[in-house]
Design an enzyme around this catalytic site. Structure first.
Site, mmCIF file in Angstrom:
data_model
loop_
_atom_site.group_PDB
_atom_site.id
_atom_site.type_symbol
_atom_site.label_atom_id
_atom_site.label_comp_id
_atom_site.label_asym_id
_atom_site.label_seq_id
_atom_site.Cartn_x
_atom_site.Cartn_y
_atom_site.Cartn_z
ATOM 1 N N CYS A 119 2.528 32.487 -29.962
ATOM 2 C CA CYS A 119 2.138 31.453 -28.985
ATOM 3 C C CYS A 119 2.203 31.953 -27.534
ATOM 4 C CB CYS A 119 2.994 30.212 -29.158
ATOM 5 S SG CYS A 119 2.922 29.563 -30.835
ATOM 6 N N HIS A 252 2.283 26.283 -22.828
ATOM 7 C CA HIS A 252 1.945 26.243 -24.251
ATOM 8 C C HIS A 252 2.155 24.818 -24.751
ATOM 9 C CE1 HIS A 252 1.687 26.981 -28.420
ATOM 10 N NE2 HIS A 252 2.987 26.934 -28.653
ATOM 11 N N ASN A 282 -0.564 22.044 -31.888
ATOM 12 C CA ASN A 282 -0.165 23.373 -31.411
ATOM 13 C C ASN A 282 -1.174 24.401 -31.928
ATOM 14 O OD1 ASN A 282 1.022 25.865 -31.018
ATOM 15 N ND2 ASN A 282 3.061 25.232 -31.720
HETATM 16 O O1 UT7 Z 1 4.609 27.227 -31.009
HETATM 17 C C1 UT7 Z 1 5.847 27.842 -30.960
HETATM 18 C C2 UT7 Z 1 6.810 26.971 -30.388
HETATM 19 N N1 UT7 Z 1 7.140 25.929 -31.343
HETATM 20 C C3 UT7 Z 1 7.821 24.923 -30.914
HETATM 21 O O2 UT7 Z 1 8.074 24.849 -29.739
HETATM 22 C C4 UT7 Z 1 8.336 23.893 -31.895
HETATM 23 C C5 UT7 Z 1 9.735 23.545 -31.507
HETATM 24 N N2 UT7 Z 1 10.361 22.524 -32.340
HETATM 25 C C6 UT7 Z 1 9.948 21.236 -32.333
HETATM 26 O O3 UT7 Z 1 8.978 20.885 -31.705
HETATM 27 C C7 UT7 Z 1 10.782 20.216 -33.088
HETATM 28 O O4 UT7 Z 1 12.005 20.798 -33.463
HETATM 29 C C8 UT7 Z 1 10.079 19.655 -34.348
HETATM 30 C C9 UT7 Z 1 8.916 18.795 -33.921
HETATM 31 C C10 UT7 Z 1 9.584 20.802 -35.219
HETATM 32 C C11 UT7 Z 1 11.033 18.795 -35.157
HETATM 33 O O5 UT7 Z 1 11.538 17.752 -34.334
HETATM 34 P P1 UT7 Z 1 13.109 17.449 -34.323
HETATM 35 O O6 UT7 Z 1 13.291 16.286 -33.441
HETATM 36 O O7 UT7 Z 1 13.799 18.727 -33.972
HETATM 37 O O8 UT7 Z 1 13.352 17.001 -35.799
HETATM 38 P P2 UT7 Z 1 14.420 17.573 -36.838
HETATM 39 O O9 UT7 Z 1 13.998 18.910 -37.314
HETATM 40 O O10 UT7 Z 1 15.774 17.426 -36.225
HETATM 41 O O11 UT7 Z 1 14.288 16.545 -38.017
HETATM 42 C C12 UT7 Z 1 14.707 15.186 -37.865
HETATM 43 C C13 UT7 Z 1 14.421 14.429 -39.139
HETATM 44 C C14 UT7 Z 1 14.904 15.161 -40.393
HETATM 45 O O12 UT7 Z 1 15.389 14.179 -41.300
HETATM 46 P P3 UT7 Z 1 16.976 13.930 -41.453
HETATM 47 O O13 UT7 Z 1 17.534 15.240 -41.882
HETATM 48 O O14 UT7 Z 1 17.450 13.506 -40.108
HETATM 49 O O15 UT7 Z 1 17.025 12.857 -42.492
HETATM 50 C C15 UT7 Z 1 13.639 15.761 -40.966
HETATM 51 O O16 UT7 Z 1 13.710 15.939 -42.357
HETATM 52 O O17 UT7 Z 1 13.025 14.285 -39.298
HETATM 53 C C16 UT7 Z 1 12.632 14.717 -40.600
HETATM 54 N N3 UT7 Z 1 11.279 15.232 -40.538
HETATM 55 C C17 UT7 Z 1 10.182 14.461 -40.712
HETATM 56 N N4 UT7 Z 1 10.048 13.153 -41.018
HETATM 57 C C18 UT7 Z 1 8.796 12.666 -41.120
HETATM 58 C C19 UT7 Z 1 10.878 16.492 -40.240
HETATM 59 N N5 UT7 Z 1 9.536 16.558 -40.240
HETATM 60 C C20 UT7 Z 1 9.085 15.308 -40.524
HETATM 61 C C21 UT7 Z 1 7.809 14.749 -40.656
HETATM 62 N N6 UT7 Z 1 7.713 13.422 -40.951
HETATM 63 N N7 UT7 Z 1 6.671 15.460 -40.483
#
Ligand code: UT7
Length: 325
Positions: A119, A252, A282
Site C-alpha cells: 500500500c 492511503h 482499500n
Molecule cells: O492497507 C494496508 C493498511 N491496512 C490497514 O490499515 C487496515 C488496518 N486495520 C483496520 O482497519 C481494522 O483493524 C479492521 C477494519 C481490519 C478491523 O477493525 P477493528 O475495529 O480493529 O475490529 P477487530 O479486529 O477488533 O474486531 C472486532 C470484532 C471481532 O469480534 P469479537 O471478537 O469482538 O466478537 C471480529 O470478529 O468484529 C468482528 N469482525 C466482524 N464482524 C462483522 C471482524 N470483521 C468483521 C466483519 N463483520 N467483516
C-alpha cells in the site's frame, strides 16, 4: 539550472463492477460468512468497492488509467521515457506489469519496472521517478498504482474480504525548472512482514503456502497511526514546512478511522483530506493516485497547492511525499 519534477496530469480507472456493502454482504451470506453493512461502515467507512472481471488484470486497469493521464497531461505516449508500476497483484510472476503496460501503450525501449511496496507502493514509485528525473536519467515518467486485490482475498475471512477493492491511478511526472516534488520520506521494517502478507510462493509447479491475503488488522491499525504521523512530520520538516502550510492531505485509503486519527494528529480538518475509501475500499498501491485524481478532477485540488501524499502497508512499509501541484 536545477532539475525538478512536477506532476502534469492525473488519471484513474475503476472496473465496471461495483459492489455495495449490501450486495457483498448477501453474497457472503450464501457462503455462510456473516457480516453487515453496519459493521463495515462503522469500523472502516467503506460503503462500496469495485471488482475487476475475471479476465481483467492490473495492466488492463493501469492501461485505462494511463490513457486518461496522458490526455490530461497532453502528453503523447511516445514521449514517455520511464514507466514505473506499483503493484502487489502483478499480471504474472514475470515479466513486470510495467513491461506489459508499456506494450499495451505502444511504447518500446524506455525503462519499465514494477515496485513492490504494497500500500506504500505509489509513494515509493513517485520517489524513485523523481530521483531519476532529477538526476537527468528521465524527462517524462508514467507513475502508476494498479491492483486487483479481489484476486487474493479469502472470501471466507470476513476480517479481510470486506476491506479491499480493485482499481488503478496514474500521474505523469515531468522534468521542470520549478519544484513540484519537494521532499520524500520512505521507510520499511521487515520484522512486521507477518502482520499483513500473502505468503504463498510458486515452487516446483505448485503454490506453496496460502495464496490469499492475511492480516492482523489491529496490529496494522496501531502501527499505521503512529508511522503516518511520523512520516508526515518528517517530510514537512525536510521541506521546512509545517502541517499549517498544507492545502491537502491525501493518505492511503484503508480505514476512515485511521485517516481521521492522522488528520487530528496533524491538526488538519477532514475538509482538507480527499476521501475515497467510502466508494473504493482499500485499493492498496492504487488508492493514493486514485484519490489524487478524484481530488483534481472534482476541482478541489488545484495547481499551486501544497499536497501531502502518505502510504502505509505490508512490508511493513510507510512513506510520504510532499509536493506542490
Ligand atoms: O492497507 C494496508 C493498511 N491496512 C490497514 O490499515 C487496515 C488496518 N486495520 C483496520 O482497519 C481494522 O483493524 C479492521 C477494519 C481490519 C478491523 O477493525 P477493528 O475495529 O480493529 O475490529 P477487530 O479486529 O477488533 O474486531 C472486532 C470484532 C471481532 O469480534 P469479537 O471478537 O469482538 O466478537 C471480529 O470478529 O468484529 C468482528 N469482525 C466482524 N464482524 C462483522 C471482524 N470483521 C468483521 C466483519 N463483520 N467483516
Amino acid at each position: 539550472m536545477p532539475l525538478y519534477s512536477r506532476i502534469t496530469g492525473t488519471g484513474s480507472y475503476l472496473p465496471a463492477k461495483r459492489l455495495s456493502n449490501a450486495e457483498l454482504v448477501s453474497q457472503l451470506a450464501v457462503q455462510g460468512v456473516e457480516t453487515s453493512d453496519d459493521w463495515i461502515v462503522e469500523r472502516t467507512g467503506i460503503q462500496a468497492r469495485h471488482f475487476a472481471s475475471v479476465d481483467e488484470t492490473s495492466s488492463d486497469l493501469a492501461y485505462k488509467a494511463c490513457l486518461k493521464v496522458l490526455q490530461a497531461a497532453n502528453c503523447p505516449a511516445q514521449e514517455i521515457d520511464l514507466i514505473i508500476v506499483a503493484t502487489s497483484t502483478p499480471d504474472m510472476v514475470f515479466p513486470s506489469t510495467a513491461c506489459i503496460l508499456q506494450n499495451k501503450l505502444g511504447i518500446h525501449g524506455c525503462p519499465a519496472f514494477d515496485v513492490q511496496a504494497v500500500c506504500s507502493g505509489f509513494v515509493y514509485a513517485l520517489t524513485i521517478a523523481n530521483a531519476l528525473i532529477c538526476s537527468g536519467s528521465a524527462r517524462k515518467a508514467l507513475v502508476v498504482g494498479a491492483e486487483v486485490f479481489s484476486r487474493i482475498l479469502d472470501f471466507k475471512d470476513r476480517t479481510t474480504c470486506v476491506l479491499f477493492g480493485d482499481g488503478a491511478g496514474a500521474v505523469v511526472l515531468e522534468a521542470s525548472d520549478q519544484p513540484g516534488i519537494l521532499a520524500s520520506d520512505l521507510h520499511a521494517d521487515g520484522q512486521f512482514a507477518h502482520i499483513l502478507c500473502t505468503p504463498g510462493q510458486v515452487s516446483g509447479g505448485q503454490v506453496i503456502g496460502s495464496p490469499l491475503l492475511q492480516m492482523d488488522g489491529q496490529a496494522v491499525f496501531k502501527l499505521a497511526v503512529g508511522v503516518l504521523e511520523d512520516a508526515a512530520n518528517a517530510v514537512l520538516a525536510k521541506a521546512h514546512k509545517t502541517s499549517a502550510d498544507l492545502d491537502w492531505l491525501i493518505p492511503h485509503q484503508a480505514n476512515i478511522r485511521i485517516m481521521q486519527g492522522t488528520a487530528k494528529k496533524l491538526k488538519l480538518s477532514m475538509d482538507q483530506m480527499i476521501v475515497t475509501v467510502d466508494q473504493h475500499g482499500n485499493t492498496s498501491a492504487a488508492s493514493i493516485p486514485l484519490a489524487l485524481d478524484v481530488g483534481v478532477r472534482s476541482g478541489r485540488v488545484k495547481p499551486g497547492q501544497l499536497v501531502l501524499l502518505e502510504g502505509v502497508g505490508g512490508g511493513f512499509t510507510w512513506g510520504a511525499v510532499l509536493l506542490s501541484l
